[in-house]
Design an enzyme around this catalytic site. Structure first.
Site, PDB file in Angstrom:
ATOM      1  N   GLU A  43       0.748  -1.238  -0.017  1.00  0.00           N
ATOM      2  CA  GLU A  43      -0.010  -0.062  -0.019  1.00  0.00           C
ATOM      3  C   GLU A  43       0.908   1.418   0.112  1.00  0.00           C
ATOM      4  O   GLU A  43       0.659   2.415  -0.572  1.00  0.00           O
ATOM      5  CB  GLU A  43      -0.984   0.007   1.164  1.00  0.00           C
ATOM      6  CG  GLU A  43      -2.035  -1.080   1.237  1.00  0.00           C
ATOM      7  CD  GLU A  43      -2.887  -1.011   0.173  1.00  0.00           C
ATOM      8  OE1 GLU A  43      -3.050   0.014  -0.296  1.00  0.00           O
ATOM      9  OE2 GLU A  43      -3.826  -1.858   0.287  1.00  0.00           O
ATOM     10  N   ARG A  81       0.810   3.683  -3.436  1.00  0.00           N
ATOM     11  CA  ARG A  81       0.415   5.048  -3.135  1.00  0.00           C
ATOM     12  C   ARG A  81       1.337   6.156  -2.797  1.00  0.00           C
ATOM     13  O   ARG A  81       1.002   7.264  -3.581  1.00  0.00           O
ATOM     14  CB  ARG A  81      -0.790   5.066  -1.716  1.00  0.00           C
ATOM     15  CG  ARG A  81      -1.960   4.213  -2.142  1.00  0.00           C
ATOM     16  CD  ARG A  81      -2.739   4.166  -0.772  1.00  0.00           C
ATOM     17  NE  ARG A  81      -3.737   3.013  -0.893  1.00  0.00           N
ATOM     18  CZ  ARG A  81      -4.984   2.967  -0.518  1.00  0.00           C
ATOM     19  NH1 ARG A  81      -5.252   3.889  -0.078  1.00  0.00           N
ATOM     20  NH2 ARG A  81      -5.480   1.835  -0.320  1.00  0.00           N
ATOM     21  N   ASP A  85      -5.125  -9.915  -8.162  1.00  0.00           N
ATOM     22  CA  ASP A  85      -5.393  -8.839  -9.265  1.00  0.00           C
ATOM     23  C   ASP A  85      -4.211  -8.255  -9.678  1.00  0.00           C
ATOM     24  O   ASP A  85      -3.851  -8.620 -10.853  1.00  0.00           O
ATOM     25  CB  ASP A  85      -6.373  -7.786  -8.649  1.00  0.00           C
ATOM     26  CG  ASP A  85      -6.138  -7.168  -7.406  1.00  0.00           C
ATOM     27  OD1 ASP A  85      -5.074  -7.555  -6.814  1.00  0.00           O
ATOM     28  OD2 ASP A  85      -6.800  -6.330  -6.910  1.00  0.00           O
ATOM     29  N   GLU A 114     -11.951   0.869 -10.487  1.00  0.00           N
ATOM     30  CA  GLU A 114     -11.551  -0.241 -11.443  1.00  0.00           C
ATOM     31  C   GLU A 114     -12.457  -0.268 -12.784  1.00  0.00           C
ATOM     32  O   GLU A 114     -11.876  -0.014 -14.038  1.00  0.00           O
ATOM     33  CB  GLU A 114     -11.440  -1.623 -10.904  1.00  0.00           C
ATOM     34  CG  GLU A 114     -10.418  -2.197  -9.922  1.00  0.00           C
ATOM     35  CD  GLU A 114     -10.743  -1.404  -8.784  1.00  0.00           C
ATOM     36  OE1 GLU A 114     -11.868  -1.019  -8.334  1.00  0.00           O
ATOM     37  OE2 GLU A 114      -9.646  -1.362  -7.511  1.00  0.00           O
ATOM     38  N   THR A 122      -0.490   0.630 -10.255  1.00  0.00           N
ATOM     39  CA  THR A 122      -2.064   0.185  -9.981  1.00  0.00           C
ATOM     40  C   THR A 122      -2.785   0.965  -9.064  1.00  0.00           C
ATOM     41  O   THR A 122      -3.882   0.750  -8.653  1.00  0.00           O
ATOM     42  CB  THR A 122      -1.897  -1.277  -9.468  1.00  0.00           C
ATOM     43  OG1 THR A 122      -3.221  -1.880  -9.133  1.00  0.00           O
ATOM     44  CG2 THR A 122      -1.337  -1.162  -7.850  1.00  0.00           C
TER      45      THR A 122
HETATM   46  C1  DMJ Z   1      -6.302   0.696  -4.918  1.00  0.00           C
HETATM   47  O1  DMJ Z   1      -5.329   0.980  -3.880  1.00  0.00           O
HETATM   48  C2  DMJ Z   1      -5.243  -0.010  -5.915  1.00  0.00           C
HETATM   49  O2  DMJ Z   1      -6.305   0.356  -7.065  1.00  0.00           O
HETATM   50  C3  DMJ Z   1      -5.264  -1.413  -6.124  1.00  0.00           C
HETATM   51  O3  DMJ Z   1      -4.649  -2.108  -6.634  1.00  0.00           O
HETATM   52  C4  DMJ Z   1      -6.493  -1.923  -5.507  1.00  0.00           C
HETATM   53  N1  DMJ Z   1      -7.411  -1.423  -4.735  1.00  0.00           N
HETATM   54  C5  DMJ Z   1      -7.449   0.182  -4.441  1.00  0.00           C
HETATM   55  C6  DMJ Z   1      -8.773   0.637  -5.210  1.00  0.00           C
HETATM   56  O4  DMJ Z   1      -9.915  -0.110  -5.326  1.00  0.00           O
END
Ligand code: DMJ
Length: 524
Positions: free
Chosen positions: A158, A162, A290, A425, A514
């Site tokens: 995370e 981020r 994912d 998403e 992501t």
């Molecule tokens: C985000 O932190 C990122 O997109 C991650 O890949 C999946 N979860 C959240 C958003 O849903």
């Protein structure tokens, strides 16, 4: 004329010679695994920043976005999205400034890591929306108040997607060395995670002591987490000239590549001590699986399509999904991606899976099989249906698909799964599909979703809130949380979806991590 944002980032002004801008900070701060000095990549000189935040005087220019040329809102829909961003920012600024997230109903703040997640996740969004005052204010916070030497346990994944991703992206857009310096310090503080017997990283680390450990709730690391930090660490090496970050994450990928898999699909847990997948763990493209698939493709793209092994693994995994996980509903033939739970198929799909249509579309854009784009279109339709079928027009967190009974609805939502966390998403995939096919239907769907967010999640006075029930228009039940990814991803992808300019963060020059932070594609 100033360069467009895409060109501005990939071809920054370069002045002066290679120069060390930071000393050996780790020894002072007791982080064992980190070391060495930061060297600015020879190709990209930046405004330097000393450790106390003072300008180190490196002779380069910070980029300024050109509002007339693709940055900032260009049409009514983009303006509406910018207004939404401002509304979200207003609440955050007023009640949660410097904290991780806003609690918009109680008008308070919440902290997860105490790293100002919303500010850092929002930097590049503000840049492309042309919100320069807000960007400058956020930059000042990063300069003066972002303390990384902090006695707090953070999650490696995370924090990487981020914070490290957000800082690196802000660095590329602005060419402001402050962001790279912060990224380097953060990278160093995360590095102890890789000191495990198998080199599969531990999930958590204390940013002050450097003590790394498995999650509190179990012995294993999550497979998607350990395989979705590569873009960011590799980019950090690329920019600092120090290979240690890249080497650490490449070793993780190399190890995962060496493990046996069924049709390229991976179980969702892997042990940092033994380095083995947890036997019998679920196989899913949703939570905990994912972004493994996403980063296979995106790492190949990041390196200018030079690491073909990653592409091949991605292609094998997509074939594996087609064979084992893709099914259609009985009533209307909606294609979806289910899960394998202890070897048995479950027709459950997380909203998280809805990143996949976008990833498939970029793969096809980069030469992969036409069947990838076909599947992308089918899945995007299903993801949109997860919104359109609900009374609020918002998707639930998880849906079950009816594959047996043609007389029953396609989608069933269990009571425990009716919440919506403002996730990105689906609009992410709609952006890619619109950008790559030009089909306006994707924009129309995105607009409907945006309007539903406006109607059911906007909080008076400032902020947006996740809700408890997408089925209940009378009482959707605010959950009192505005996730940082709503500003970092959801609103950014909506803004890009409504852009008519394909050179705005061109998909041939950028790969989005992501968490929707654009990183440059390297030239081979
Ligand atoms: C985000 O932190 C990122 O997109 C991650 O890949 C999946 N979860 C959240 C958003 O849903």
């Amino acid at each position: 004329m100033k360069p467009k944002i895409a060109d501005a980032v990939v071809q920054p002004e370069v002045k002066g010679q290679k120069e060390s801008i930071v000393g050996n900070q780790e020894e002072d701060e007791g982080i064992g695994a980190a070391g060495g000095e930061l060297e600015v990549n020879e190709e990209k000189k930046t405004k330097g920043q000393s450790q106390d935040g003072a300008d180190a005087g490196v002779d380069v220019q910070v980029q300024v976005p050109n509002m007339e040329d693709g940055v900032g809102p260009q049409n009514a829909q983009q303006k509406a999205v910018v207004e939404a961003f401002k509304h979200a920012w207003k609440g955050y600024k007023q009640y949660a400034w410097g904290h991780d997230e806003l609690k918009p109903i109680s008008k308070a703040a919440s902290d997860w890591f105490g790293l100002g997640l919303t500010i850092i996740d929002s930097l590049d969004t503000m840049w492309i929306m042309g919100l320069m005052e807000e960007f400058e204010e956020a930059r000042r916070w990063v300069e003066k108040d972002l303390v990384l030497k902090k006695n707090v346990d953070v999650n490696l994944f995370e924090t990487t997607i981020r914070v490290l991703g957000g800082l690196l992206s802000a660095f590329h857009l602005s060419n402001d060395g402050l962001f790279l310096e912060k990224a380097r310090e953060l990278g160093d503080r995360l590095m102890p995670c890789f000191n495990s017997p198998s080199k599969i990283p531990y999930s958590d680390v204390n940013l002050d002591t450097g003590k790394a450990h498995p999650p509190r709730w179990g012995p294993d690391s999550t497979t998607s987490e350990v395989t979705s930090i590569q873009l960011e660490f590799r980019e950090l090496s690329h920019q600092t000239g120090n290979d240690k970050y890249k080497n650490a994450v490449d070793e993780v990928m190399g190890h995962i590549q060496s493990l046996p898999k069924e049709n390229g699909l991976i179980p969702i847990f892997v042990n940092a001590r033994s380095g083995q997948f947890r036997a019998g763990a679920t196989i899913t493209v949703g939570a905990r699986g994912d972004s493994y698939y996403e980063y296979l493709l995106k790492q190949w793209l990041q390196t200018g399509k030079t690491e073909d092994k990653l592409r091949d693994e991605y292609v094998t995994a997509i074939e594996g999904m087609q064979k084992n996980l893709v099914k259609s509903t009985a009533a209307n033939g909606l294609k979806f991606i289910g899960e394998l739970v202890r070897g048995s198929f479950s027709p459950k799909m997380d909203h998280l899976v809805c990143f996949l249509p976008g990833t498939l579309a970029i793969g096809h854009h980069n030469g992969l099989d036409a069947s990838h784009l076909e599947l992308a279109k089918e899945l995007a339709k299903t993801c949109y249906q997860m919104y359109a079928d609900m009374p609020t027009g918002l998707s639930p967190e998880i849906a079950y698909f009816n594959i047996n009974n043609p007389g029953k609805p396609d989608i069933e939502v269990k009571n425990a799964d009716t919440h919506n966390l403002l996730r990105p998403e689906t609009v992410e995939s709609l952006f890619y599909l619109y950008r790559l096919t030009g089909d306006k239907q994707y924009r129309d769907w995105g607009w409907k979703i945006f309007q539903a967010f406006e109607k059911y999640t906007k909080v008076q006075g400032g902020g947006y809130s996740s809700i408890g029930s997408v089925k209940d228009t009378k009482n959707p039940r605010f959950r009192d949380k505005m996730e940082s990814f709503f500003l970092g991803e959801t609103l950014k992808y909506l803004f890009l979806l409504f852009s008519d300019d394909p050179t705005l963060l061109s998909l041939d020059k950028y790969v989005f991590n992501t968490e929707a932070h654009p990183l440059p594609i390297w030239r081979p």
